[in-house]
Write a protein that holds these residues in place. Structure first.
Motif, mmCIF file in Angstrom:
data_model
loop_
_atom_site.group_PDB
_atom_site.id
_atom_site.type_symbol
_atom_site.label_atom_id
_atom_site.label_comp_id
_atom_site.label_asym_id
_atom_site.label_seq_id
_atom_site.Cartn_x
_atom_site.Cartn_y
_atom_site.Cartn_z
ATOM 1 N N ASP A 1 56.461 145.162 19.527
ATOM 2 C CA ASP A 1 56.064 146.521 19.148
ATOM 3 C C ASP A 1 54.833 146.938 19.941
ATOM 4 N N PRO A 2 54.834 148.118 20.570
ATOM 5 C CA PRO A 2 53.684 148.541 21.375
ATOM 6 C C PRO A 2 52.509 149.070 20.567
ATOM 7 N N ASN A 3 52.622 149.075 19.240
ATOM 8 C CA ASN A 3 51.551 149.585 18.392
ATOM 9 C C ASN A 3 50.644 148.449 17.913
ATOM 10 N N PRO A 4 49.395 148.768 17.543
ATOM 11 C CA PRO A 4 48.487 147.729 17.059
ATOM 12 C C PRO A 4 48.913 147.229 15.682
ATOM 13 N N ILE A 5 48.947 145.908 15.524
ATOM 14 C CA ILE A 5 49.460 145.302 14.288
ATOM 15 C C ILE A 5 48.492 144.241 13.788
ATOM 16 N N GLU B 1 48.382 156.869 24.375
ATOM 17 C CA GLU B 1 48.336 155.538 24.976
ATOM 18 C C GLU B 1 48.572 154.492 23.897
ATOM 19 N N ASN B 2 49.549 153.630 24.134
ATOM 20 C CA ASN B 2 49.823 152.599 23.142
ATOM 21 C C ASN B 2 48.729 151.528 23.165
ATOM 22 N N ALA B 3 48.666 150.769 22.093
ATOM 23 C CA ALA B 3 47.726 149.646 21.994
ATOM 24 C C ALA B 3 48.550 148.422 21.626
ATOM 25 N N ASP B 4 49.015 147.721 22.631
ATOM 26 C CA ASP B 4 49.966 146.620 22.463
ATOM 27 C C ASP B 4 49.208 145.340 22.107
ATOM 28 N N VAL B 5 48.642 145.334 20.897
ATOM 29 C CA VAL B 5 47.773 144.248 20.464
ATOM 30 C C VAL B 5 48.183 143.792 19.062
ATOM 31 N N VAL B 6 48.389 142.502 18.900
ATOM 32 C CA VAL B 6 48.615 141.904 17.579
ATOM 33 C C VAL B 6 47.384 141.090 17.225
ATOM 34 N N VAL B 7 46.800 141.381 16.075
ATOM 35 C CA VAL B 7 45.645 140.627 15.596
ATOM 36 C C VAL B 7 46.114 139.705 14.477
ATOM 37 N N ARG B 8 46.072 138.403 14.736
ATOM 38 C CA ARG B 8 46.510 137.426 13.737
ATOM 39 C C ARG B 8 45.372 137.164 12.753
ATOM 40 N N LEU C 1 39.404 152.441 17.804
ATOM 41 C CA LEU C 1 39.934 152.399 19.167
ATOM 42 C C LEU C 1 41.441 152.179 19.144
ATOM 43 N N LEU C 2 41.876 151.032 18.652
ATOM 44 C CA LEU C 2 43.301 150.723 18.632
ATOM 45 C C LEU C 2 44.076 151.720 17.787
ATOM 46 N N ALA C 3 43.601 151.967 16.576
ATOM 47 C CA ALA C 3 44.366 152.774 15.624
ATOM 48 C C ALA C 3 44.554 154.207 16.096
ATOM 49 N N LYS C 4 43.565 154.758 16.768
ATOM 50 C CA LYS C 4 43.596 156.176 17.132
ATOM 51 C C LYS C 4 44.130 156.432 18.539
#
Length: 662
Positions: free
Chosen positions: A503-507, A448-455, A438-441
């Protein structure tokens, strides 16, 4: 079961009734045309919603145009009722540029902010969690908007269904969970899917209102959903809706319907939502033959004209660079310099400072995770955050990694930012699907960006055993669309975390637990950023390049401090994806020898790819084989002596000297 649909106008105007009829007629006529084109080989696949149009149309008509809807692949009526131009839909289905995914995904696997629609992925379940995130953003904004998400009876068997409904109930989120119960998940009947009489009964377990609606009765669908929507706009809460219906064709056209008893097909054919409604409107003198003919001619003309335009559109011509450039949303990094005023603090304090200052900078940022609120997280990184930012923005979550990651994506879709804490990086396996699918693709599929940081608190060396010690970055460096950050020092941890949140990308942001309270550094007091994708050269030499990251970089420094005669460049990668290959190549071309050290088990780790890159791009400069050093290819043991055997740290200097003296 009676096959008679009982219509009552419920004070709906004749104009509105005709609108609902025309809105159902349009997807039916489009489908009939698509089935012809499928037989002619002009489209490759079709998921038919014939017999279920009343649900898509009724729900969409009951919502405002700026309220998000999350449909599935049989909800054509959602797209047409939102008035998406047919030529854009036809272009989408033909893989043309005028569609929504630049030819990269098919059928209804797309979203569009213009029409407030978020399309599905094939894994179905994450769609429900996305709705939670969208609804949470609506609630935090106080805009009195709701959203509706669709799934089928088969999708209710997935764990994501339970997780999403549970989160929505606990947080009182304004979501309509719309389940189209057509009796079969592909060919598997509901009797083999669940053991309760009605899907609506599941609402009881979540403390959630639920309703059963005749999904073939457009008036009942529209009136009931309109009433419920008005109610939850005023009093936010989730509601489970079970629509009893049937799909008259196969799961897809190739599947057929041989598994359905003929008496069931005959019964549901007699309950056709369009034909029954048409008959009712004619009996009530609301629909005339003349009006019906005008509607059909108008829609058929639109279909044929827009099909011709879609056919005439040129096929997509792309390049490798164009495709690669869309994997990530373009982000112009803004450097905010660190201040000269510094305090000597621990790694864990630097992470906490970065989070706190980012929360102050971005009032649209929400932190979510298990025990992150009053308790402050298991590592106390968010201790005191509730007092500063409130429980609306610092949210304890149920134990449901998949739904919470999807919720983070929903927040992003609705214009907010999310930081999701995995209590331990190991637990991300329970949320793996929404991260990698979902996020990566997201950006590559529909921009559509995925503005999510997963710690990701990670790593061994603390006696935590097989389920709390993994450094599992290699699971994600392989996945295009994700960025993977892995700092080793407090200053970098703070600056890179701030940059990641911008960063608006998933990290995926890895934080080694063994470094939390053991590594100190002078860290700038101010809010500052460190560029993602840039390695740091910690030590310069001439005879060897040592590349590492995370806790392993500290092993390397310790080993070299004990062997001062070794002249080596030491590169701290800091970011694993995107990888700073320029710094790596420059150093290797200078020294002629390279070692890559990782804490992760050796096989399949990022060291293997870095080794391959060096061999492919620096081979003529090499004076020795590229050496990979990693931990044992076993799970991570608990007992200290066994853990020492596992970790590559203990034979590190021997391996370094072998290559150094080669």
């Amino acid at each position: 079961m009676s096959n008679k649909i009982k219509f009552t106008t419920n004070a709906i105007s004749n104009e509105q009734l005709l609108y609902l009829y025309k809105s159902m007629l349009k997807p039916r006529l489009i489908e009939e045309k698509m089935l012809i084109l499928l037989r002619q080989g002009k489209i490759s696949k079709w998921f038919s919603g014939i017999g279920q149009e009343a649900i898509s149309v009724g729900v969409t008509a009951a919502l405002y145009d700026d309220e998000y809807i999350l449909p599935m692949h049989r909800n054509l009526g959602v797209f047409t009722t939102r008035k998406i131009p047919l030529k854009r839909l036809f272009s989408q289905w033909q893989g043309k540029m005028n569609g929504f995914t630049k030819g990269r995904d098919r059928s209804f696997h797309f979203g569009t902010q213009e029409y407030h629609i978020v399309g599905m992925i094939s894994h179905l379940g994450p769609q429900l969690g996305i709705a939670d995130g969208i609804a949470l953003a609506n609630k935090l904004k106080g805009n009195s908007k709701i959203c509706a998400v669709f799934t089928g009876e088969g999708g209710t068997s997935e764990g994501d269904f339970h997780e999403a409904l549970n989160v929505a109930a606990v947080w009182s989120l304004p979501v309509l969970f719309c389940v189209e119960n057509n009796g079969y998940g592909l060919s598997t009947p509901t009797s083999e899917q669940f053991n309760c009489k009605n899907i609506a009964d599941k609402g009881i377990g979540y403390g959630m209102e639920s309703y059963i609606i005749d999904g073939n009765n457009i008036i009942e669908v529209f009136a009931k959903v309109t009433e419920i929507a008005e109610s939850i706009r005023k009093k936010p809460r989730p509601i489970l809706l079970e629509f009893k219906t049937f799909r008259m064709r196969g799961h897809e056209e190739a599947s057929g319907t041989k598994y359905v008893p003929q008496e069931d097909l005959d019964f549901w054919a007699s309950k056709d939502p369009l034909e029954n409604f048409q008959m009712f409107l004619k009996e009530e003198k609301i629909l005339t033959e003349e009006i019906e003919l005008v509607y059909k001619e108008e829609i058929i003309h639109e279909i044929n004209q827009d099909l011709e335009e879609a056919y005439a559109e040129e096929n997509i011509i792309s390049t490798k660079n164009l495709e690669l450039n869309d994997v990530y949303k373009h982000h112009q990094f803004k450097l905010i310099a660190p201040s000269e005023n510094k305090n000597n603090i621990r790694f864990i304090d630097a992470v906490s400072q970065g989070l706190q200052q980012s929360m102050e900078k971005h009032d649209i940022l929400v932190i979510m995770g298990q025990d992150v609120a009053e308790y402050g997280g298991v590592f106390k990184i968010t201790d005191g955050f509730v007092e500063k930012f409130g429980k609306e923005r610092v949210r304890n979550t149920p134990i449901c990694e998949s739904a919470i990651i999807s919720t983070g994506y929903g927040l992003s879709v609705n214009g907010m930012k999310a930081v999701v804490e995995m209590q331990f990086a190991d637990f991300v396996s329970s949320g793996f699907n929404p991260i990698v699918n979902l996020l990566a693709k997201s950006h590559y599929r529909w921009q559509e960006n995925a503005d999510v940081v997963v710690r990701m608190p990670c790593g061994a060396g603390v006696g935590a055993g097989p389920f709390h010690s993994q450094t599992n970055e290699a699971w994600f460096t392989k996945t295009p669309g994700l960025k993977v950050v892995y700092p080793a020092f407090p200053q970098d941890a703070k600056g890179l975390l701030n940059a990641a949140i911008n960063d608006p990308n998933p990290i995926l942001f890895f934080e080694h637990k063994a470094l939390y309270r053991s590594v100190y550094q002078d860290v700038s007091e101010n809010y500052f950023t460190t560029e993602i994708g840039k390695a740091a050269v910690l030590k310069e030499g001439t005879k060897l390049t040592i590349i590492s990251y995370g806790a392993a970089i500290h092993w390397v420094i310790e080993a070299l401090n004990n062997h001062a005669t070794i002249s080596a460049d030491v590169i701290d990668l800091r970011t694993l994806q995107p990888l700073d290959v320029e710094t790596i190549y420059s150093s290797v071309k200078k020294t002629g020898k390279a070692i890559i050290v990782q804490e992760d088990s050796l096989f399949g780790g990022i060291a293997s790819d870095i080794s391959a890159l060096i061999n492919e791009n620096c081979f003529e400069y090499l004076d020795a084989p590229v050496k990979r050093i990693g931990s044992l290819d076993t799970p991570i043991p608990f007992q200290k002596d066994l853990e020492n055997i596992y970790l590559a740290k203990n034979n590190l200097i021997e391996e370094i000297l072998k290559i150094y003296n080669f």
